[in-house]
Scaffold this motif. Structure first.
Motif, PDB file in Angstrom:
ATOM      1  N   ASP A   1      17.636  31.271  47.947  1.00 47.95           N
ATOM      2  CA  ASP A   1      19.048  31.614  48.040  1.00 47.95           C
ATOM      3  C   ASP A   1      19.727  31.237  46.722  1.00 47.95           C
ATOM      4  O   ASP A   1      19.155  30.512  45.910  1.00 47.95           O
ATOM      5  N   PRO A   2      20.945  31.725  46.510  1.00 51.47           N
ATOM      6  CA  PRO A   2      21.639  31.435  45.246  1.00 51.47           C
ATOM      7  C   PRO A   2      21.854  29.949  44.981  1.00 51.47           C
ATOM      8  O   PRO A   2      21.795  29.507  43.833  1.00 51.47           O
ATOM      9  N   GLY A   3      22.076  29.167  46.011  1.00 53.01           N
ATOM     10  CA  GLY A   3      22.281  27.729  45.825  1.00 53.01           C
ATOM     11  C   GLY A   3      21.061  27.036  45.254  1.00 53.01           C
ATOM     12  O   GLY A   3      21.169  26.188  44.360  1.00 53.01           O
ATOM     13  N   ARG A   4      19.891  27.389  45.773  1.00 55.20           N
ATOM     14  CA  ARG A   4      18.653  26.802  45.244  1.00 55.20           C
ATOM     15  C   ARG A   4      18.384  27.270  43.819  1.00 55.20           C
ATOM     16  O   ARG A   4      17.918  26.503  42.985  1.00 55.20           O
ATOM     17  N   ALA A   5      18.691  28.530  43.547  1.00 50.88           N
ATOM     18  CA  ALA A   5      18.494  29.053  42.191  1.00 50.88           C
ATOM     19  C   ALA A   5      19.395  28.329  41.206  1.00 50.88           C
ATOM     20  O   ALA A   5      18.970  27.965  40.107  1.00 50.88           O
ATOM     21  N   LEU A   6      20.636  28.097  41.601  1.00 51.50           N
ATOM     22  CA  LEU A   6      21.581  27.402  40.729  1.00 51.50           C
ATOM     23  C   LEU A   6      21.117  25.980  40.444  1.00 51.50           C
ATOM     24  O   LEU A   6      21.122  25.533  39.292  1.00 51.50           O
ATOM     25  N   ARG A   7      20.677  25.270  41.461  1.00 57.19           N
ATOM     26  CA  ARG A   7      20.207  23.885  41.273  1.00 57.19           C
ATOM     27  C   ARG A   7      18.983  23.845  40.358  1.00 57.19           C
ATOM     28  O   ARG A   7      18.893  23.004  39.466  1.00 57.19           O
ATOM     29  N   ALA A   8      18.046  24.758  40.569  1.00 55.77           N
ATOM     30  CA  ALA A   8      16.848  24.810  39.719  1.00 55.77           C
ATOM     31  C   ALA A   8      17.223  25.120  38.269  1.00 55.77           C
ATOM     32  O   ALA A   8      16.670  24.534  37.331  1.00 55.77           O
ATOM     33  N   ALA A   9      18.185  26.023  38.081  1.00 51.64           N
ATOM     34  CA  ALA A   9      18.614  26.383  36.728  1.00 51.64           C
ATOM     35  C   ALA A   9      19.306  25.222  36.036  1.00 51.64           C
ATOM     36  O   ALA A   9      19.119  25.002  34.838  1.00 51.64           O
ATOM     37  N   GLU A  10      20.119  24.475  36.772  1.00 53.22           N
ATOM     38  CA  GLU A  10      20.796  23.312  36.191  1.00 53.22           C
ATOM     39  C   GLU A  10      19.776  22.291  35.688  1.00 53.22           C
ATOM     40  O   GLU A  10      19.907  21.752  34.588  1.00 53.22           O
ATOM     41  N   ILE A  11      18.744  22.049  36.476  1.00 53.47           N
ATOM     42  CA  ILE A  11      17.699  21.099  36.085  1.00 53.47           C
ATOM     43  C   ILE A  11      16.934  21.616  34.874  1.00 53.47           C
ATOM     44  O   ILE A  11      16.701  20.888  33.905  1.00 53.47           O
ATOM     45  N   ARG A  12      16.562  22.890  34.900  1.00 56.94           N
ATOM     46  CA  ARG A  12      15.796  23.467  33.793  1.00 56.94           C
ATOM     47  C   ARG A  12      16.616  23.478  32.501  1.00 56.94           C
ATOM     48  O   ARG A  12      16.095  23.157  31.426  1.00 56.94           O
ATOM     49  N   PHE A  13      17.888  23.833  32.587  1.00 50.88           N
ATOM     50  CA  PHE A  13      18.761  23.859  31.416  1.00 50.88           C
ATOM     51  C   PHE A  13      18.854  22.469  30.794  1.00 50.88           C
ATOM     52  O   PHE A  13      18.733  22.304  29.576  1.00 50.88           O
ATOM     53  N   ALA A  14      19.050  21.451  31.625  1.00 51.76           N
ATOM     54  CA  ALA A  14      19.139  20.075  31.126  1.00 51.76           C
ATOM     55  C   ALA A  14      17.842  19.662  30.437  1.00 51.76           C
ATOM     56  O   ALA A  14      17.870  19.068  29.358  1.00 51.76           O
ATOM     57  N   ARG A  15      16.718  19.972  31.038  1.00 52.56           N
ATOM     58  CA  ARG A  15      15.426  19.602  30.443  1.00 52.56           C
ATOM     59  C   ARG A  15      15.188  20.326  29.123  1.00 52.56           C
ATOM     60  O   ARG A  15      14.671  19.746  28.171  1.00 52.56           O
ATOM     61  N   GLN A  16      15.553  21.609  29.059  1.00 59.05           N
ATOM     62  CA  GLN A  16      15.364  22.385  27.828  1.00 59.05           C
ATOM     63  C   GLN A  16      16.140  21.792  26.661  1.00 59.05           C
ATOM     64  O   GLN A  16      15.719  21.882  25.517  1.00 59.05           O
ATOM     65  N   HIS A  17      17.272  21.188  26.954  1.00 61.06           N
ATOM     66  CA  HIS A  17      18.133  20.646  25.909  1.00 61.06           C
ATOM     67  C   HIS A  17      18.040  19.127  25.781  1.00 61.06           C
ATOM     68  O   HIS A  17      18.816  18.518  25.035  1.00 61.06           O
ATOM     69  N   GLY A  18      17.119  18.519  26.510  1.00 58.03           N
ATOM     70  CA  GLY A  18      16.929  17.074  26.416  1.00 58.03           C
ATOM     71  C   GLY A  18      18.104  16.271  26.938  1.00 58.03           C
ATOM     72  O   GLY A  18      18.429  15.220  26.384  1.00 58.03           O
ATOM     73  N   LEU A  19      18.732  16.752  27.989  1.00 56.30           N
ATOM     74  CA  LEU A  19      19.912  16.103  28.548  1.00 56.30           C
ATOM     75  C   LEU A  19      19.612  15.515  29.917  1.00 56.30           C
ATOM     76  O   LEU A  19      18.701  15.949  30.606  1.00 56.30           O
ATOM     77  N   LEU A  20      20.422  14.553  30.334  1.00 62.26           N
ATOM     78  CA  LEU A  20      20.317  14.022  31.684  1.00 62.26           C
ATOM     79  C   LEU A  20      21.057  14.918  32.669  1.00 62.26           C
ATOM     80  O   LEU A  20      20.678  15.034  33.827  1.00 62.26           O
ATOM     81  N   ASP A  21      22.136  15.549  32.206  1.00 62.21           N
ATOM     82  CA  ASP A  21      22.970  16.395  33.058  1.00 62.21           C
ATOM     83  C   ASP A  21      23.391  17.627  32.263  1.00 62.21           C
ATOM     84  O   ASP A  21      23.819  17.500  31.109  1.00 62.21           O
ATOM     85  N   TRP A  22      23.313  18.801  32.865  1.00 60.02           N
ATOM     86  CA  TRP A  22      23.644  20.043  32.172  1.00 60.02           C
ATOM     87  C   TRP A  22      25.094  20.076  31.695  1.00 60.02           C
ATOM     88  O   TRP A  22      25.421  20.744  30.727  1.00 60.02           O
ATOM     89  N   ARG A  23      25.970  19.314  32.347  1.00 62.41           N
ATOM     90  CA  ARG A  23      27.393  19.309  31.992  1.00 62.41           C
ATOM     91  C   ARG A  23      27.674  18.627  30.664  1.00 62.41           C
ATOM     92  O   ARG A  23      28.799  18.682  30.171  1.00 62.41           O
ATOM     93  N   GLU A  24      26.662  17.992  30.081  1.00 57.15           N
ATOM     94  CA  GLU A  24      26.841  17.419  28.743  1.00 57.15           C
ATOM     95  C   GLU A  24      26.971  18.524  27.697  1.00 57.15           C
ATOM     96  O   GLU A  24      27.552  18.314  26.639  1.00 57.15           O
ATOM     97  N   ARG A  25      26.430  19.704  27.980  1.00 55.79           N
ATOM     98  CA  ARG A  25      26.442  20.805  27.021  1.00 55.79           C
ATOM     99  C   ARG A  25      27.299  21.982  27.479  1.00 55.79           C
ATOM    100  O   ARG A  25      27.756  22.765  26.654  1.00 55.79           O
ATOM    101  N   ALA A  26      27.494  22.146  28.788  1.00 55.51           N
ATOM    102  CA  ALA A  26      28.238  23.304  29.303  1.00 55.51           C
ATOM    103  C   ALA A  26      29.280  22.851  30.320  1.00 55.51           C
ATOM    104  O   ALA A  26      29.156  21.796  30.931  1.00 55.51           O
ATOM    105  N   ASP A  27      30.300  23.687  30.490  1.00 50.79           N
ATOM    106  CA  ASP A  27      31.354  23.403  31.461  1.00 50.79           C
ATOM    107  C   ASP A  27      31.162  24.177  32.765  1.00 50.79           C
ATOM    108  O   ASP A  27      31.560  23.717  33.822  1.00 50.79           O
TER     109      ASP A  27
END
Length: 68
Positions: free
Chosen positions: A29-55
């Motif tokens: 579902d979209p909720g699971r996709a969003l959560r997976a994307a947030e985790i992947r985005f953070a890992r790709q950029h070496g961050l603990l939380d995706w909100r460090e780079r995006a709003d």
């Protein structure tokens, strides 16, 4: 299951600028996709939380579901 593309953006003076996107294949579902994307985005950029780079994170279905 559907495929999703999640776009991450940083707002500057109220204007969103895309800083990256993540494609998630076969999410239940979209909720699971969003959560997976947030985790992947953070890992790709070496961050603990995706909100460090995006709003914001905007999700869109990018194709039909799987086979079977």
């Amino acid at each position: 299951m559907a495929n999703y593309r999640i776009h991450f953006a940083k707002e500057i003076l109220g204007v969103p600028f895309t800083v990256g996107s993540v494609e998630i294949a076969r999410a239940r579902d979209p909720g699971r996709a969003l959560r997976a994307a947030e985790i992947r985005f953070a890992r790709q950029h070496g961050l603990l939380d995706w909100r460090e780079r995006a709003d914001t994170a905007d999700i869109a279905a990018s194709g039909a579901g799987g086979q079977g």
